[in-house]
Write an enzyme that holds these catalytic residues in place. Structure first.
Site, PDB file in Angstrom:
ATOM      1  N   HIS A   1     113.632 -48.915 -71.896  1.00  0.00           N
ATOM      2  CA  HIS A   1     113.691 -48.005 -73.037  1.00  0.00           C
ATOM      3  C   HIS A   1     112.720 -46.829 -72.890  1.00  0.00           C
ATOM      4  CE1 HIS A   1     115.170 -46.733 -76.792  1.00  0.00           C
ATOM      5  NE2 HIS A   1     115.342 -47.913 -77.358  1.00  0.00           N
TER       6      HIS A   1
ATOM      7  N   ASP B   1     117.610 -44.093 -73.821  1.00  0.00           N
ATOM      8  CA  ASP B   1     117.844 -44.472 -75.215  1.00  0.00           C
ATOM      9  C   ASP B   1     119.264 -45.020 -75.346  1.00  0.00           C
ATOM     10  OD1 ASP B   1     115.312 -43.616 -75.948  1.00  0.00           O
ATOM     11  OD2 ASP B   1     116.011 -41.566 -76.290  1.00  0.00           O
TER      12      ASP B   1
END
Lengths: 446, 327
Positions: A417, A421
């Site tokens: 992450h 995204d």
């Protein structure tokens, strides 16, 4: 006019600091170059420090009685611009060189026998840190790299092996170029004679009485996997995404063309070839998924090197198909078959496992329908292809909605992450999905 | 225990020996009224008088010769060679004569003299104030050669040197004089000549060193410990006679060895240590013995950048340790 700092010069070998004595000029006084400016006292010498430039003494920074290190600024002078410029240049030149005599700092309490106290030469540290690793001395010895293809053994390795009945050809080397080190032999000895032929693969089981816990000594590969997983989970903030893929067309395509494909290419037409093909092309279109986080930067990989998670006898291995995006279905099928075979038989070459940029894990063969894989550090993502299951699915057609039996498969992405995204993850997954749903009975297999 | 610098330890050892034994006296260039260029004998002329703290002409051959003459006639001279770089005119007196007194007289005479010799670089001393010359004397049977690294060792070994009945060359690294500090016990103690000291214990490899560079080795070892490489550091302390027992015991344990010194490599102490290991511990070796030493140039360069390049550093040593560990 320009304001410059006056530095305490090096006065005598082995001296690191000095005490400021009487200031012989006061702020505001005009000073000629070489005029005595201040008395400087060290434990070796006492001397009058001459003014390095002509100008006006502006301020005194180091007061009488103060102890200052060599090189410290002790006063400021107003001087001609030309002098200031020359002083700056001289100072920069000086700064390029280490001042080993000036800036050592003691580190007390280090491990130095009965006497205590080592010191760190901070000036040299800083200088050398800025330069390339000290080539001339560090490499003064001939490089120890040598090919171990012929398996030569060091004296201590030979002696320990002979004394303990170890067949060195069965010992996995962890030294340079796969050399068997003393530690490797020691590990083989510790593992015991019965497991000596394959010390790396046979877990040592300590048997206890019935009903009690048993402790298993993990194999080296098991330990490596453990370390790798811990590192990935500790370092990478994982996020997950799962979507459904309708594999009906692909299943039909494979069923219809499997025989002819085998006749033509000599290998089985596996689902893995299709998923590898679709994943590789989705990676090419979504470079962020084919990247890694390195020291606060994102490195987009120039090649798509697809790792395939394979369950080998010792544990999970991930052989790599380099430049997978340049292959068609047949090319991938031909490369996957022998690679997986080498993985299962434990005969992978170093090149087979290096350079992976993304990992494809076909967990469906194990019956799994949903998974949350751990990323193969330092890659950016890993995808699992789950079981293909026939399920009733609502399909929208021209005649309205209908329920149909379709071959459905989940694909599950774990992604870093920091890099990706949800939006980028979904773009990749949709691309992957389209690549898997594009097949039908008549599709031409490139 | 008071903390002191190396130069203070040297001064204390010499002072206590001169107080203990009236046959001990000291001589050298500028050591009297000036207290020595490094202040090793500061205040001595006031305490002991000009008869026992003798300023000499700038003539090293005479210093060596006078010390030898006094020594064979019952005195215990401690002569300072102002800088090791200037010792060469006295080599005939030291090697040609002093080293052979006991052997040549079948033990009827000895030469209990000590030459204190500041040596070594990293002090911006350039070509004539930086040399490492210890190996020239370590080669010579009949001499004892000492090169301590810490104040504790400097004091205990200088006392042993003064009490020894044979000529001792006592090398003091100039850079350690005021930079290296450490605890030194109060009162009289000696450290036997010819005993190395394990300054750090470890299991993965053995580093053998002495003098200033020993401290860089310890620093590198501390760094490597954080990387999981466990390094043992042996301080030779005495270069002749070599304590091969301590070195071999360590190498038999770790199976890897590297020698680090500031002196140039070819024909150096490192070669001797490597040869001893190869002769005595061959079957315990798991890697070639490495040497990290000064480059083959005639003298310490004056340029600060080049001097830094010449000198071993903790970083260079750490790099070499990593290479050896990975072997």
């Amino acid at each position: 006019m320009a304001l410059i700092g006056i530095e305490l010069p090096q006065v005598g070998e082995s001296v690191t600091e000095a005490v400021i004595g009487k200031w012989l000029k006061q702020p505001g006084e005009t000073v000629e170059k070489f005029d005595a400016l201040v008395e400087v006292v060290t434990d070796k010498v006492s001397m009058e420090f001459p003014a390095p430039h002509t100008g006006t003494l502006k301020s005194i920074i180091a007061e009488e009685g103060e102890t200052v290190p060599m090189g410290a600024v002790i006063a400021e002078m107003d001087v001609d611009d030309a002098i200031a410029q020359a002083a700056v240049e001289a100072s920069e030149k000086q700064a390029e060189a280490p001042a080993p005599n000036l800036v050592g700092t003691l580190i007390q309490g280090a491990n130095v026998g009965p006497t205590g106290g080592t010191f760190r030469d901070t000036a040299l540290d800083d200088q050398l840190a800025e330069r390339a690793p000290a080539a001339s001395m560090a490499s003064a010895s001939p490089p120890v790299t040598q090919t171990m293809a012929g398996r030569s053994y060091s004296p201590v390795v030979s002696r320990l092996a002979a004394a303990n009945g170890i067949d060195l050809s069965t010992v996995t080397g962890t030294g340079r170029g796969g050399r068997v080190t003393k530690q490797d032999v020691q590990a083989a000895i510790d593992a015991g004679p019965e497991s000596a032929p394959a010390p790396a693969t046979t877990p040592v089981v300590h048997e206890g009485p019935l009903g009690e816990d048993r402790v298993i000594e993990p194999s080296p590969i098991r330990r490596m996997i453990a370390d790798h997983m811990v590192r990935s989970v500790n370092e990478i903030p994982h996020a997950w995404s799962t979507i459904e893929v309708d594999m009906t067309g692909l299943v039909a395509c494979r069923t219809a063309q499997r025989e002819t494909f085998r006749e033509r290419h000599g290998v089985d037409l596996t689902f893995l070839a299709f998923t590898a093909y679709a994943a590789s092309h989705a990676l090419r279109d979504n470079p962020l998924v084919n990247s890694s986080w390195e020291d606060g930067k994102i490195r987009l990989k120039g090649r798509v090197n697809l790792g395939l998670a394979v369950a080998a006898p010792d544990g999970l291995v991930v052989p790599v198909i380099h430049d997978a995006d340049r292959e068609g279905i047949s090319g991938l099928a031909k490369r996957i078959a022998p690679l997986v075979e080498r993985a299962r038989s434990g005969s992978l070459a170093l090149d087979d496992v290096q350079g992976g940029t993304f990992t494809l894990n076909n967990t469906g063969t194990l019956g799994s329908v949903l998974g949350g894989a751990i990323i193969n550090h330092p890659q950016a993502a890993i995808v699992t292809t789950e079981s293909i299951v026939k399920r009733p699915v609502v399909i929208s057609g021209p005649q309205g909605d209908a329920i149909a039996i379709r071959s459905m498969m989940n694909i599950c992405l774990s992604f870093d992450h920091r890099i990706i995204d949800g939006a980028e993850a979904s773009a990749f997954m949709q691309n992957f999905k389209r690549g898997l749903e594009a097949w039908n009975t008549d599709s031409e297999l490139n | 225990m008071p903390e002191m610098t190396v130069i203070e330890a040297v001064r204390e050892a010499l002072r206590e020996e001169m107080e203990r034994d009236t046959t001990v006296f000291t001589m050298g260039e500028d050591i009297g009224a000036r207290g020595g260029v490094f202040l090793a004998t500061e205040g001595f002329i006031d305490q002991f008088g000009a008869g026992r703290v003798i300023d000499t002409p700038l003539a090293e051959a005479s210093i060596g010769g006078i010390a030898l003459g006094a020594a064979v006639n019952g005195m215990r001279p401690v002569a300072e060679i102002e800088f090791g770089d200037f010792i060469w005119p006295a080599v005939n007196q030291i090697i040609g004569e002093a080293a052979r007194v006991r052997y040549g007289t079948q033990g009827r005479r000895t030469a209990p003299m000590v030459l204190r010799v500041p040596y070594g670089g990293g002090v911006r001393g350039g070509l004539f104030h930086s040399q490492s010359i210890e190996v020239a004397f370590a080669h010579q049977p009949g001499l004892k050669v000492i090169a301590p690294a810490t104040p504790y060792d400097a004091k205990g070994l200088l006392k042993s040197a003064i009490r020894d009945d044979d000529p001792v060359i006592f090398f003091e690294h100039k850079r350690t004089y005021r930079l290296v500090k450490g605890d030194v016990p109060d009162g009289d103690y000696t450290i036997p000549i010819g005993q190395a000291d394990v300054k750090r214990t470890g299991s993965d490899m053995t580093i053998v060193s002495y003098g200033l560079v020993l401290h860089y080795c310890l620093e590198a070892a501390a760094t490597l410990a954080e990387e999981g490489i466990d390094v043992e550091v042996v301080d030779l302390r005495t270069l002749r006679p070599l304590d091969t027992g301590t070195v071999l015991e360590s190498v038999r344990k770790t199976s890897k060895a590297m020698v680090v010194h500031e002196d140039t490599k070819a024909g150096g102490i490192g070669g001797e240590i490597a040869a001893v290991i190869a002769e005595e511990a061959f079957e315990d070796l798991d890697a070639p013995v490495k040497r990290l030493a000064g480059p083959e140039v005639p003298a310490m360069p004056f340029s600060p950048l080049l001097e830094a390049e010449f000198m071993p550093s903790a970083e260079k040593i750490a790099t070499a340790i990593r290479e050896l560990a990975a072997y």
